[in-house]
Design a protein around this motif. Structure first.
Motif, mmCIF file in Angstrom:
data_model
loop_
_atom_site.group_PDB
_atom_site.id
_atom_site.type_symbol
_atom_site.label_atom_id
_atom_site.label_comp_id
_atom_site.label_asym_id
_atom_site.label_seq_id
_atom_site.Cartn_x
_atom_site.Cartn_y
_atom_site.Cartn_z
ATOM 1 N N PHE A 1 5.294 3.724 -13.971
ATOM 2 C CA PHE A 1 6.528 3.432 -14.605
ATOM 3 C C PHE A 1 6.367 2.284 -15.427
ATOM 4 C CE2 PHE A 1 7.902 5.987 -10.905
ATOM 5 C CZ PHE A 1 8.546 6.903 -11.733
ATOM 6 N N ASN A 2 6.246 2.101 -16.394
ATOM 7 C CA ASN A 2 5.739 0.943 -17.313
ATOM 8 C C ASN A 2 7.005 -0.270 -17.345
ATOM 9 O OD1 ASN A 2 3.098 1.874 -17.874
ATOM 10 N ND2 ASN A 2 4.018 2.717 -19.574
ATOM 11 N N ARG B 1 8.987 10.445 -3.026
ATOM 12 C CA ARG B 1 8.016 10.508 -4.195
ATOM 13 C C ARG B 1 8.668 9.923 -5.500
ATOM 14 N NH1 ARG B 1 3.503 11.691 -2.200
ATOM 15 N NH2 ARG B 1 3.156 13.310 -0.555
ATOM 16 N N SER B 2 7.859 9.512 -6.289
ATOM 17 C CA SER B 2 8.173 8.855 -7.572
ATOM 18 C C SER B 2 9.497 8.120 -7.366
ATOM 19 C CB SER B 2 8.107 10.077 -8.671
ATOM 20 O OG SER B 2 9.338 10.892 -8.018
ATOM 21 N N SER B 3 9.549 7.178 -6.402
ATOM 22 C CA SER B 3 10.534 6.267 -6.528
ATOM 23 C C SER B 3 10.171 4.911 -7.045
ATOM 24 C CB SER B 3 11.288 6.268 -5.171
ATOM 25 O OG SER B 3 10.203 5.899 -4.209
ATOM 26 N N GLY B 4 8.790 4.830 -7.310
ATOM 27 C CA GLY B 4 8.035 3.484 -7.816
ATOM 28 C C GLY B 4 7.452 2.560 -6.883
ATOM 29 N N LYS B 5 6.990 3.306 -5.611
ATOM 30 C CA LYS B 5 6.293 2.462 -4.884
ATOM 31 C C LYS B 5 5.024 1.802 -5.245
ATOM 32 C CE LYS B 5 6.158 5.999 -2.108
ATOM 33 N NZ LYS B 5 6.647 6.946 -3.026
ATOM 34 N N THR B 6 4.342 2.617 -5.772
ATOM 35 C CA THR B 6 2.810 2.202 -6.361
ATOM 36 C C THR B 6 3.104 1.435 -7.404
ATOM 37 O OG1 THR B 6 2.103 4.319 -5.311
ATOM 38 C CG2 THR B 6 0.714 3.075 -6.724
ATOM 39 N N SER B 7 3.835 1.614 -8.098
ATOM 40 C CA SER B 7 4.151 0.902 -9.401
ATOM 41 C C SER B 7 4.556 -0.501 -9.091
ATOM 42 C CB SER B 7 5.264 1.569 -10.279
ATOM 43 O OG SER B 7 4.791 2.638 -10.859
ATOM 44 N N LEU B 8 5.384 -0.709 -8.160
ATOM 45 C CA LEU B 8 5.700 -2.060 -7.679
ATOM 46 C C LEU B 8 4.544 -2.789 -7.259
ATOM 47 C CD1 LEU B 8 8.793 -1.651 -5.462
ATOM 48 C CD2 LEU B 8 8.542 -2.953 -7.687
ATOM 49 N N VAL B 9 3.727 -2.521 -6.466
ATOM 50 C CA VAL B 9 2.576 -2.795 -5.990
ATOM 51 C C VAL B 9 1.609 -3.225 -7.084
ATOM 52 C CG1 VAL B 9 0.422 -2.566 -4.487
ATOM 53 C CG2 VAL B 9 2.828 -1.929 -3.652
ATOM 54 N N ASN B 10 1.350 -2.069 -7.919
ATOM 55 C CA ASN B 10 0.577 -2.385 -9.160
ATOM 56 C C ASN B 10 1.021 -3.577 -10.140
ATOM 57 O OD1 ASN B 10 -1.200 -0.470 -8.467
ATOM 58 N ND2 ASN B 10 -0.333 1.050 -9.842
ATOM 59 N N ALA B 11 2.378 -3.723 -10.234
ATOM 60 C CA ALA B 11 2.907 -4.615 -11.197
ATOM 61 C C ALA B 11 2.621 -5.915 -10.396
ATOM 62 C CB ALA B 11 4.349 -4.520 -11.313
ATOM 63 N N ALA B 12 2.874 -6.212 -9.150
ATOM 64 C CA ALA B 12 2.736 -7.161 -8.381
ATOM 65 C C ALA B 12 1.287 -7.666 -8.478
ATOM 66 C CB ALA B 12 3.002 -7.087 -7.027
ATOM 67 N N LEU B 13 0.298 -6.673 -8.363
ATOM 68 C CA LEU B 13 -1.223 -7.036 -8.404
ATOM 69 C C LEU B 13 -1.389 -7.583 -9.944
ATOM 70 C CD1 LEU B 13 -2.871 -4.229 -6.391
ATOM 71 C CD2 LEU B 13 -2.779 -6.670 -5.907
ATOM 72 N N ALA B 14 -1.013 -6.977 -10.777
ATOM 73 C CA ALA B 14 -1.207 -7.253 -12.366
ATOM 74 C C ALA B 14 -0.895 -8.812 -12.586
ATOM 75 C CB ALA B 14 -0.458 -6.495 -13.172
ATOM 76 N N ASP B 15 0.196 -8.944 -11.796
ATOM 77 C CA ASP B 15 0.571 -10.478 -12.045
ATOM 78 C C ASP B 15 -0.403 -11.452 -11.204
ATOM 79 O OD1 ASP B 15 2.444 -12.490 -12.993
ATOM 80 O OD2 ASP B 15 3.124 -12.645 -10.903
ATOM 81 N N LEU C 1 -8.816 -10.498 0.989
ATOM 82 C CA LEU C 1 -8.953 -8.937 0.900
ATOM 83 C C LEU C 1 -7.394 -8.175 0.948
ATOM 84 C CD1 LEU C 1 -11.929 -8.314 3.359
ATOM 85 C CD2 LEU C 1 -12.031 -9.006 1.081
ATOM 86 N N ILE C 2 -7.162 -7.410 -0.139
ATOM 87 C CA ILE C 2 -5.976 -6.606 0.032
ATOM 88 C C ILE C 2 -6.246 -4.990 0.112
ATOM 89 C CG2 ILE C 2 -3.937 -6.168 -1.200
ATOM 90 C CD1 ILE C 2 -4.187 -9.020 -2.679
ATOM 91 N N PHE C 3 -5.720 -4.642 1.222
ATOM 92 C CA PHE C 3 -5.870 -3.060 1.266
ATOM 93 C C PHE C 3 -4.634 -2.464 0.925
ATOM 94 C CE2 PHE C 3 -9.249 -4.971 3.976
ATOM 95 C CZ PHE C 3 -10.051 -4.057 4.003
ATOM 96 N N ILE C 4 -4.577 -1.574 -0.011
ATOM 97 C CA ILE C 4 -3.587 -0.670 -0.477
ATOM 98 C C ILE C 4 -3.986 0.671 -0.038
ATOM 99 C CG2 ILE C 4 -1.946 -0.001 -2.200
ATOM 100 C CD1 ILE C 4 -2.436 -2.675 -3.049
ATOM 101 N N ILE C 5 -3.277 1.126 1.027
ATOM 102 C CA ILE C 5 -3.330 2.341 1.719
ATOM 103 C C ILE C 5 -2.188 3.508 1.305
ATOM 104 C CG2 ILE C 5 -3.816 3.738 3.705
ATOM 105 C CD1 ILE C 5 -4.548 0.998 4.725
#
Lengths: 466, 487
Positions: A4-5, A42-56, A151-155
């Protein structure tokens, strides 16, 4: 799946994003150990949130931390997860290093035996400042030896790692997130609401109990506000366009679709009242999107139907529709027998016998009803006997096999429960083997259901009533 | 994405699949950045799923590898095959050397991802590549976990140019049912559509140039295809593979008169009339139209041939095992003893019970239609020794009409009977054990576990159905029905 962009513009997820962001920042900047669990459908944006934070994080603190991404769907057991961690460690640390040093096997985290790998990683994670094993020195960042790499673990699919009885991996990760001098952040992502309860006591006590739960939207407006983000362009994107007016017009056209149109709105309503799934919504929008040309530069209302119409609504329903008439008759016969005898299992011999009886009755009845129904033509029609052919057992045995392979017939011992009450299915157990004629199987559909599924025009519909 | 004109061309080639092609066109494209990472093609039976996808991918001109999963025995083979196909079809794999350090390729999914990553890294392969996993659900090992893993391939690795198309014919596995992967559902064809498709292309030829070059031969094929669909649609449904198979099986013998010059191509009706017996023969769809080697004619449908040439003793063993399998041990006394009283009492009881219940129950099922029960070898041998007496002349006379036999030599008869009963038994020189093992290896008997044949706890059961045992009984003049419990 994290695609989700425009997720940061969603109002409902904003504060959750801030929380995750803060946590990661603490780990990286302040060298604190943390653990958190993100739970949501599912598909409520969990991973997207983490990815967005990581990108920042990447723009702010690039190079000061290493991210490990694990997914239980791919790393199905602790061993492969451990290997993955070791591999990612190696990859990250060797990026800046000379290729020649890598060849020495002792210099890498990943070892041939899994216990060696485990030992090395644990030593690294649990090191106290006084002792310095071979590899730990390299965990210091290159430029500034005082500063430690975090170290950041995303599981993902976190709950799957709780399946094995010791939960070794989770225990060690949580333990080192609390005790190790290396700053570690563990982010568990799961769609199961009971994930925390699945943790063992000693594991749970090491978890920080910090949870973020994401819920499905409660109102249609909220749903649309989030779903709209996938279709519209944000301000930065509009600025990049050569024709900025078109960008704005596009957005207003999307809003217009919601407020006026019928097909689009119906699709949205249907989604909201059944699954509330943004990704399903996006899938349905791809086709209209692909139809955009320079002649018709906006989304067209009529195209929204196509994907929805193509979907199969129900497994059994579509399955019954795809049967040939002979297979359908055999299914009806089997369902009739099950109904008559009130037993759950049936074999081919019994179904075939019922089929024979049923067809005999059908042939007798069909001629008599036709004759009585039309008084005018009765003279003509009574002379024509429409007899349905009764096929031989050998032919129908093929059909029985097809029904079995399609999954309409299930192994009678297909469903069992284990000690913990989990249901184990081995429905596909014998899918490739031949089914014997006296093997007992279960029928996946009842006579009532069949009656509802069969089209009214079908002559065999009346057979579904005893 | 294909442009409109080429789409139209494709739809002309692959008929009756317009909507599906449209949707394929929006999910699979030749630009890696805008495609869906995974797509599921779903539809029951062979209704052109793989055909449509393959045709579309060829038309699109994108690099693709098709992996036939039903040919893979294990998941490992499947993954290895995927990797090899990618290497081969990419066109850059020739100078790639495996540099993955640990684990063999395809041992589990991570090692597959590893290998793929190292491959794309080494060769800088960045063309868009589509992997088609055909019949993914029919791999010999369950593939639900792989399904989920493949769906996460792009997310978990730095491979961005590979997308995956699953072709399945069962429902989605539970693991991924909620993860909203784009689905394209293929509906089954209707009867007119099936006809249209089958008529559109001549699949069988006469193999005689002068006839094949004649435009009328295509007309002949069209009529032939129509007839086949009319006759067999109720059996095949929209399963194209089955229909094509039937067409090909019947074609050579059906067109024989034309090849011999008896009829012309235009005389379809005459050919049909002469050969109608061929088309109405159920052997075509039984998979049993086997040609006998010597005569090259189709074998007659022979039932139960495999038991006819057994020795008499074996036949009795089979009958005894059938009786042991289908009669309950508790009823043995009244089935196999001559004591009438027990028999009548039993029957009266069961009648009563039947009237009590209103509807059909477990006991009303003809046990001959159920699967045989296991029995102990001793019980079967006991039954065998009883039923073998029917072979004897004097013992075979039933006691039923003993009032009629009430004449002078009755006592004498009884004496003879008594004598014979004491002497008459299975021929002592028959090697029962070896006969039983022979029957076992023929598959007519089977045993409970994969244990030793001589093991003490092995239980047996017969493997023949009612019609077979009926012919056996007729062969040996054995009154089988009298000994069956529920008659």
């Amino acid at each position: 799946m994290g695609n989700f962009n425009n997720i940061l513009e969603s109002k409902s997820l904003k504060d959750k994003y801030i929380e995750i962001h803060k946590l990661l920042e603490h780990t990286i900047r302040d060298n604190e150990g943390h653990s958190i669990m993100i739970i949501g459908p599912r598909s409520s944006g969990k991973t997207s949130l983490v990815n967005a934070a990581l990108a920042d994080m990447e723009t702010k603190y690039g190079g000061q931390y290493i991210v490990f991404k694990l997914n239980a769907f791919i790393h199905s057991d602790d061993n492969s997860a451990l290997r993955e961690i070791a591999k990612q460690l190696d990859n990250n640390l060797n990026r800046n290093m000379d290729q020649n040093t890598v060849t020495d096997e002792l210099q890498t985290f990943e070892q041939r035996s899994i216990s060696d790998t485990m030992n090395i990683i644990l030593n690294t994670l649990n090191k106290r400042n006084e002792e310095k094993p071979l590899l730990t020195g390299r965990l210091q960042s290159e430029e500034n030896p005082e500063e430690k790499l975090s170290l950041i673990f995303i599981i993902e699919e976190f709950e799957k790692f709780t399946d094995n009885n010791k939960q070794t991996l989770l225990y060690n990760l949580f333990d080192s997130s609390q005790n190790s001098s290396v700053p570690i952040c563990v982010v568990g992502i799961s769609s199961k609401i009971i994930t925390r309860e699945l943790l063992e006591k000693r594991v749970r006590s090491r978890f920080s109990q910090r949870m973020i739960s994401i819920n499905k939207p409660n109102t249609l407006e909220e749903f649309w506000a989030n779903a709209r983000l996938a279709l519209t362009l944000n301000d930065n994107k509009i600025e990049e366009l050569t024709d900025k007016a078109f960008g704005r017009e596009w957005n207003s056209h999307v809003d217009h679709l919601f407020h006026s149109s019928t097909v689009f709105k119906r699709m949205l309503y249907q989604n909201y009242y059944t699954v509330k799934n943004y990704k399903d919504f996006n899938n349905a929008c791809i086709f209209p999107m692909s139809k955009i040309t320079t002649e018709s530069p906006f989304l067209q209302d009529k195209h929204f139907q196509k994907y929805i119409q193509n979907q199969s609504t129900n497994h059994t329903q579509e399955l019954v529709k795809s049967l040939s008439s002979l297979e359908l008759l055999l299914t009806i016969a089997a369902a009739r027998w099950v109904e008559k005898h009130d037993l759950q299992v049936i074999n081919f011999n019994l179904a075939y016998k019922e089929y024979e009886d049923m067809m005999k009755g059908f042939n007798v009845n069909s001629t008599s009803t036709v004759a009585s129904a039309n008084n005018f033509d009765s003279k003509v029609i009574t002379n024509i006997k429409i007899n349905q052919k009764i096929w031989s057992a050998n032919v129908l045995k093929n059909n029985w096999e097809i029904l079995y392979k399609l999954g309409l017939l299930l192994d009678s011992t297909g469903l069992t429960t284990n000690n913990d009450g989990h249901i184990i299915t081995n429905i596909n157990l014998n899918k490739n083997l031949i089914i014997e004629e006296n093997k007992m199987v279960q029928l996946d559909v009842s006579l009532d259901e069949l009656g509802n599924l069969i089209d009214d025009l079908n002559v065999y519909k009346k057979l579904t009533r005893l | 994405m294909l442009l409109e004109e080429r789409l139209q061309l494709l739809k002309k080639r692959i008929i009756c699949r317009d909507d599906e092609i449209d949707l394929l066109n929006c999910f699979i494209s030749n630009e890696a950045s805008i495609l869906a990472p995974t797509t599921v093609i779903h539809g029951y039976k062979s209704i052109g799923k793989s055909f449509t996808v393959e045709g579309y991918l060829k038309e699109l001109g994108v690099k693709h590898s098709i992996v036939k999963c039903d040919e893979c025995i294990t998941k490992k083979v499947l993954l290895q095959r995927c990797f090899k196909r990618i290497k081969l079809d990419s066109g850059v794999g020739s100078d790639y050397t495996n540099d993955v350090k640990f684990g063999t390729l395809g041992e589990n999914f991570p090692s597959f991802v590893n290998a793929l990553e190292s491959f794309t890294r080494q060769t800088n392969y960045s063309d868009h590549h589509v992997i088609v996993l055909d019949r993914f659900d029919q791999c010999m090992e369950p593939t639900q976990e792989l399904f989920a893993a493949f769906c996460r391939l792009q997310e978990q690795s730095n491979i961005r140019n590979i997308s995956i198309v699953f072709i399945i014919s069962t429902d989605d596995p539970k693991d991924i049912a909620t993860s909203s992967i784009p689905h394209i559902y293929f509906r089954n064809y209707t009867e007119p559509q099936v006809k249209e498709i089958l008529r559109s292309k001549q699949l069988c030829h006469f193999d005689v140039d002068s006839i094949d070059n004649n435009p009328a031969s295509f007309e002949f094929w069209k009529q032939y295809a129509t007839i086949i669909v009319d006759l067999y649609f109720s059996y095949t449904g929209s399963d194209m593979n089955l229909l094509i198979n039937i067409c090909e099986t019947v074609w050579p013998s059906f067109t024989q008169p034309i090849r011999q010059g008896k009829y012309k191509l235009g005389d379809f009706i005459k050919v049909y009339r002469e050969n109608s017996h061929l088309l109405h023969n159920e052997n075509i769809i039984n998979n049993s139209s086997i040609k006998s080697f010597k005569t090259m004619k189709e074998e007659e449908d022979l039932d139960n041939t495999n038991v006819q040439d057994l020795p008499t003793h074996s036949k009795y063993i089979l009958i005894a095992s059938y009786l042991a399998s289908f009669n309950l041990p508790k009823n043995d006394l009244h089935n196999f003893s001559k004591l009438r009283a027990i028999k009548n009492k039993k029957r009266a009881l069961s009648e009563k019970a039947k009237n009590k219940r209103g509807h059909l129950g477990k006991d009303d099922i003809d046990s001959r239609l159920l699967s045989p029960n296991f029995f102990d070898l001793e019980r079967m041998l006991a039954i065998l020794s009883i039923i073998y007496r029917t072979n004897s002349q004097s013992l075979n006379v039933t006691d039923d009409n003993h009032l009629l036999n009430l004449h002078d030599d009755m006592i004498k008869n009884e004496e003879i009977k008594e004598l014979e009963r004491s002497k008459f038994t299975l021929s002592r020189n028959t090697d029962l054990d070896s006969q039983i093992t022979t029957l076992f290896s023929l598959g007519l008997l089977s045993k409970s576990a994969n244990s030793d044949i001589l093991g003490a706890r092995v239980r047996w059961r017969c493997n023949i159905n009612w019609s077979t045992v009926e012919t056996l009984a007729k062969d040996t003049d054995f009154p089988l029905v009298e000994y069956l419990g529920d008659e």
